[in-house]
Write an enzyme that holds these catalytic residues in place. Structure first.
Site, PDB file in Angstrom:
ATOM      1  N   SER A 240       0.943  -1.300  -0.014  1.00  0.00           N
ATOM      2  CA  SER A 240      -0.016   0.175   0.121  1.00  0.00           C
ATOM      3  C   SER A 240       0.965   1.284   0.065  1.00  0.00           C
ATOM      4  O   SER A 240       0.287   2.506  -0.300  1.00  0.00           O
ATOM      5  CB  SER A 240      -1.109   0.162   1.128  1.00  0.00           C
ATOM      6  N   HIS A 241       2.321   0.990   0.486  1.00  0.00           N
ATOM      7  CA  HIS A 241       2.994   2.310   0.257  1.00  0.00           C
ATOM      8  C   HIS A 241       4.098   2.062  -0.309  1.00  0.00           C
ATOM      9  O   HIS A 241       5.417   2.699  -0.293  1.00  0.00           O
ATOM     10  CB  HIS A 241       3.236   2.772   1.609  1.00  0.00           C
TER      11      HIS A 241
ATOM     12  N   SER B 274       3.697   8.584   2.648  1.00  0.00           N
ATOM     13  CA  SER B 274       4.435   7.354   2.791  1.00  0.00           C
ATOM     14  C   SER B 274       4.434   6.803   4.291  1.00  0.00           C
ATOM     15  O   SER B 274       3.443   7.191   4.950  1.00  0.00           O
ATOM     16  CB  SER B 274       6.041   7.765   2.780  1.00  0.00           C
TER      17      SER B 274
ATOM     18  N   ALA C 131      -2.188   2.981  10.115  1.00  0.00           N
ATOM     19  CA  ALA C 131      -3.234   3.756  10.215  1.00  0.00           C
ATOM     20  C   ALA C 131      -4.059   3.887  11.427  1.00  0.00           C
ATOM     21  O   ALA C 131      -4.522   2.751  11.865  1.00  0.00           O
ATOM     22  CB  ALA C 131      -3.980   3.722   9.029  1.00  0.00           C
TER      23      ALA C 131
ATOM     24  N   GLU D  68      -5.213   0.650   1.158  1.00  0.00           N
ATOM     25  CA  GLU D  68      -5.780  -0.853   0.851  1.00  0.00           C
ATOM     26  C   GLU D  68      -6.925  -0.739   0.249  1.00  0.00           C
ATOM     27  O   GLU D  68      -7.431  -1.781  -0.626  1.00  0.00           O
ATOM     28  CB  GLU D  68      -5.917  -1.343   2.388  1.00  0.00           C
TER      29      GLU D  68
ATOM     30  N   SER E  53       6.108  -6.008  12.992  1.00  0.00           N
ATOM     31  CA  SER E  53       7.116  -5.751  11.929  1.00  0.00           C
ATOM     32  C   SER E  53       7.865  -7.186  11.419  1.00  0.00           C
ATOM     33  O   SER E  53       8.717  -7.116  10.645  1.00  0.00           O
ATOM     34  CB  SER E  53       8.293  -4.576  12.388  1.00  0.00           C
TER      35      SER E  53
ATOM     36  N   ARG F 216       7.350  -7.924   7.976  1.00  0.00           N
ATOM     37  CA  ARG F 216       8.271  -6.824   7.159  1.00  0.00           C
ATOM     38  C   ARG F 216       9.556  -7.337   7.140  1.00  0.00           C
ATOM     39  O   ARG F 216      10.114  -7.621   6.116  1.00  0.00           O
ATOM     40  CB  ARG F 216       8.012  -5.458   7.922  1.00  0.00           C
TER      41      ARG F 216
HETATM   42  P1  NDP Z   1      -1.274  -2.792   9.258  1.00  0.00           P
HETATM   43  O1  NDP Z   1      -2.556  -3.187   9.747  1.00  0.00           O
HETATM   44  O2  NDP Z   1      -1.079  -3.753   7.872  1.00  0.00           O
HETATM   45  O3  NDP Z   1      -0.104  -2.994  10.254  1.00  0.00           O
HETATM   46  C1  NDP Z   1       0.025  -2.478  11.430  1.00  0.00           C
HETATM   47  C2  NDP Z   1       0.868  -2.710  12.277  1.00  0.00           C
HETATM   48  O4  NDP Z   1       0.720  -4.040  13.084  1.00  0.00           O
HETATM   49  C3  NDP Z   1       2.365  -3.183  11.535  1.00  0.00           C
HETATM   50  O5  NDP Z   1       3.390  -2.701  12.454  1.00  0.00           O
HETATM   51  C4  NDP Z   1       2.247  -4.714  11.462  1.00  0.00           C
HETATM   52  O6  NDP Z   1       3.553  -5.362  11.336  1.00  0.00           O
HETATM   53  C5  NDP Z   1       1.671  -5.061  12.874  1.00  0.00           C
HETATM   54  N1  NDP Z   1       0.916  -6.223  12.628  1.00  0.00           N
HETATM   55  C6  NDP Z   1       0.119  -6.577  11.855  1.00  0.00           C
HETATM   56  N2  NDP Z   1      -0.425  -7.808  12.242  1.00  0.00           N
HETATM   57  C7  NDP Z   1      -0.010  -8.101  13.315  1.00  0.00           C
HETATM   58  C8  NDP Z   1      -0.211  -9.424  14.212  1.00  0.00           C
HETATM   59  N3  NDP Z   1      -0.881 -10.325  13.937  1.00  0.00           N
HETATM   60  N4  NDP Z   1       0.783  -9.344  15.278  1.00  0.00           N
HETATM   61  C9  NDP Z   1       1.424  -8.449  15.684  1.00  0.00           C
HETATM   62  N5  NDP Z   1       1.590  -7.304  15.005  1.00  0.00           N
HETATM   63  C10 NDP Z   1       1.029  -7.169  13.531  1.00  0.00           C
HETATM   64  O7  NDP Z   1      -1.214  -1.341   8.940  1.00  0.00           O
HETATM   65  P2  NDP Z   1      -2.178  -0.404   8.431  1.00  0.00           P
HETATM   66  O8  NDP Z   1      -2.828  -0.868   7.031  1.00  0.00           O
HETATM   67  O9  NDP Z   1      -3.002   0.237   9.228  1.00  0.00           O
HETATM   68  O10 NDP Z   1      -0.951   0.915   7.650  1.00  0.00           O
HETATM   69  C11 NDP Z   1      -0.204   0.369   6.743  1.00  0.00           C
HETATM   70  C12 NDP Z   1       0.795   1.534   6.502  1.00  0.00           C
HETATM   71  O11 NDP Z   1       0.011   2.748   6.021  1.00  0.00           O
HETATM   72  C13 NDP Z   1       1.643   1.862   7.770  1.00  0.00           C
HETATM   73  O12 NDP Z   1       3.007   1.882   7.323  1.00  0.00           O
HETATM   74  C14 NDP Z   1       1.379   3.392   7.886  1.00  0.00           C
HETATM   75  O13 NDP Z   1       2.372   4.458   7.923  1.00  0.00           O
HETATM   76  C15 NDP Z   1       0.637   3.808   6.464  1.00  0.00           C
HETATM   77  N6  NDP Z   1      -0.047   5.302   6.355  1.00  0.00           N
HETATM   78  C16 NDP Z   1       0.347   6.388   6.068  1.00  0.00           C
HETATM   79  C17 NDP Z   1      -0.487   7.269   5.821  1.00  0.00           C
HETATM   80  C18 NDP Z   1      -0.035   8.895   5.756  1.00  0.00           C
HETATM   81  O14 NDP Z   1      -0.768   9.712   5.600  1.00  0.00           O
HETATM   82  N7  NDP Z   1       1.266   8.829   5.013  1.00  0.00           N
HETATM   83  C19 NDP Z   1      -1.922   7.263   6.403  1.00  0.00           C
HETATM   84  C20 NDP Z   1      -2.262   5.920   6.735  1.00  0.00           C
HETATM   85  C21 NDP Z   1      -1.561   4.784   6.735  1.00  0.00           C
HETATM   86  P3  NDP Z   1       3.963  -6.154   9.753  1.00  0.00           P
HETATM   87  O15 NDP Z   1       4.134  -5.015   8.851  1.00  0.00           O
HETATM   88  O16 NDP Z   1       5.202  -6.880  10.291  1.00  0.00           O
HETATM   89  O17 NDP Z   1       2.581  -6.883   9.438  1.00  0.00           O
HETATM   90  O1  PYC Z   2      -3.031   4.997   2.939  1.00  0.00           O
HETATM   91  O2  PYC Z   2      -4.537   6.080   4.248  1.00  0.00           O
HETATM   92  C1  PYC Z   2      -3.606   5.904   3.183  1.00  0.00           C
HETATM   93  C2  PYC Z   2      -2.644   7.187   3.029  1.00  0.00           C
HETATM   94  C3  PYC Z   2      -3.119   8.692   2.967  1.00  0.00           C
HETATM   95  C4  PYC Z   2      -2.200   9.141   2.649  1.00  0.00           C
HETATM   96  C5  PYC Z   2      -1.123   8.489   2.404  1.00  0.00           C
HETATM   97  N1  PYC Z   2      -1.466   7.257   2.584  1.00  0.00           N
END
Ligand code: NDP
Ligand code: PYC
Length: 345
Positions: free
Chosen positions: A47-48, A123, A181, A189, A308, A311
């Site tokens: 997603s990023h 990002s 998020a 997503e 993480s 990841r």
């Molecule tokens: P996810 O729900 O995919 O993951 C959230 C966190 O939880 C991660 O660190 C992940 O680690 C961890 N995780 C997931 N499943 C488990 C589990 N079963 N047990 C333990 N830890 C777990 O993230 P989102 O979809 O909410 O967000 C994705 C990305 O989007 C983020 O990097 C965020 O910064 C970015 N984002 C950016 C925005 C912007 O404005 N710039 C806005 C919104 C989001 P792992 O990765 O190892 O699965």
């Molecule tokens: O995935 O929600 C998102 C997002 C918004 C801006 C950058 N990423």
């Protein structure tokens, strides 16, 4: 069988950086953007990853981000607040400029903040968290986005998907990092589900009439929901306050007013806090890093995984074998490299 191509991380970086240069970004902007996007693809954070190139270029083409910006460090002696004026460019080069000063201040004061103003941010936050933990410090990072999430109990977009991330340094292993998020899922997503023609899981979104929906199109026209009901809604509001209003930058509804669309990357500010665990624990029993390891072992000991870990496992595979892209993704890279901004509708 679907055709795929595997590129080394370096080769992918070269391609992405070339696309940004060809599209008129200066070296500072192009290099930092390529680093964060390739890190996302390398760590299987689709997603990023490279999917974000087009949105970044669309924002350049719309004139809403300065592709030639040279961020400026604005530091006041003895202050624990380090500021970087991104000058209307992307957040990533501004962060790269400010992180060493942030770490130096956190080591001296125990706690320091990096405030980035006037930046476009699209990002993941974990690359920034890792840059702080690499310097032996704990990190807390947050920023608003644009109004796409209804507050808990509400029906209309108001809050952003407001990402929130934390990191704790560990010697001898990758840091403890979470990054999510504050909406049920990142908006990226929803867009990936739409492109794949897949329904959304229940509980992610409501339509324009405020009714629950699993249709990506209806969700994009309606609102996403905060994670954890009123709890996520409150954390998201805190991010609007601390990383929007407190730092004198835009909140998510103001960003949407400014851009008039969610098809461009949002412009706002960002707040990065760095903590020295040694400074906070000074004078108390126990080494904070050793005590943290005991906690992590207890979590893993129950069979739970640390955030993480997925990841880091993906990163190990990419580092060893390269990054695998689909034929469509390769075609898109070719197109963007050939046409630059002319590829953007
Ligand atoms: P996810 O729900 O995919 O993951 C959230 C966190 O939880 C991660 O660190 C992940 O680690 C961890 N995780 C997931 N499943 C488990 C589990 N079963 N047990 C333990 N830890 C777990 O993230 P989102 O979809 O909410 O967000 C994705 C990305 O989007 C983020 O990097 C965020 O910064 C970015 N984002 C950016 C925005 C912007 O404005 N710039 C806005 C919104 C989001 P792992 O990765 O190892 O699965
Ligand atoms: O995935 O929600 C998102 C997002 C918004 C801006 C950058 N990423």
């Amino acid at each position: 069988m679907t055709q795929t191509t595997t590129l080394t991380i370096e080769a992918l970086h070269q391609r992405v950086e070339t696309i940004f240069r060809k599209s008129g970004l200066n070296d500072i902007q192009a290099g930092a953007l390529a680093r964060v996007i390739v890190a996302g693809e390398r760590d299987a954070c689709k997603s990023h990853g490279i999917y974000r190139i087009e949105g970044a270029l669309r924002t350049v083409k719309a004139g809403k981000v300065n592709p030639l910006a040279e961020p400026e460090l604005v530091q006041q002696p003895a202050s624990a607040i380090v500021k970087v004026d991104a000058k209307g460019g992307f957040a990533n080069p501004a962060f790269e400029l400010g992180v060493s000063a942030l770490a130096e201040r956190a080591r001296t004061c125990g706690l320091a903040a990096l405030v980035i103003n006037d930046c476009t941010h699209f990002s993941a936050l974990w690359p920034e968290v890792e840059a702080v933990t690499e310097r032996g410090l704990a990190a807390l990072v947050m920023c608003p986005s644009y109004a796409t999430v209804a507050p808990s109990g509400g029906t209309k977009p108001l809050l952003g998907t407001n990402p929130f991330a934390f990191g704790w340094p560990r010697s001898g292993s990758s840091p403890y990092v979470f990054d999510f998020a504050t909406s049920v899922a990142a908006r990226g997503e929803i867009e990936l589900h739409r492109r794949a023609g897949k329904s959304l899981p229940e509980g992610w979104a409501i339509d324009a009439d405020g009714k629950p929906t699993t249709e990506p199109e209806a969700a994009l026209a309606g609102a996403m929901l905060p994670f954890g009901g009123h709890k996520g809604s409150a954390i998201s509001t805190m991010i609007e306050l601390l990383a929007g209003i407190m730092i004198g930058d835009m909140t998510s509804p103001e960003v949407l007013d400014y851009l008039g669309t969610t098809t461009l990357a949002p412009r706002h500010g960002e707040l990065i806090l760095a903590f020295s665990p040694q400074a906070f624990a000074a004078g108390r029993d126990g080494d904070p890093f050793a005590r943290a390891e005991t906690l992590f072992e207890a979590i893993a000991g129950q069979g739970a995984r640390l955030p993480s870990q997925r990841r880091y496992a993906a990163r190990a595979v990419s580092t060893d074998k390269g990054v695998t892209l689909t034929a469509d993704e390769m075609k898109q890279l070719d197109r963007l490299e050939e046409l630059g901004l002319d590829a953007i509708a």
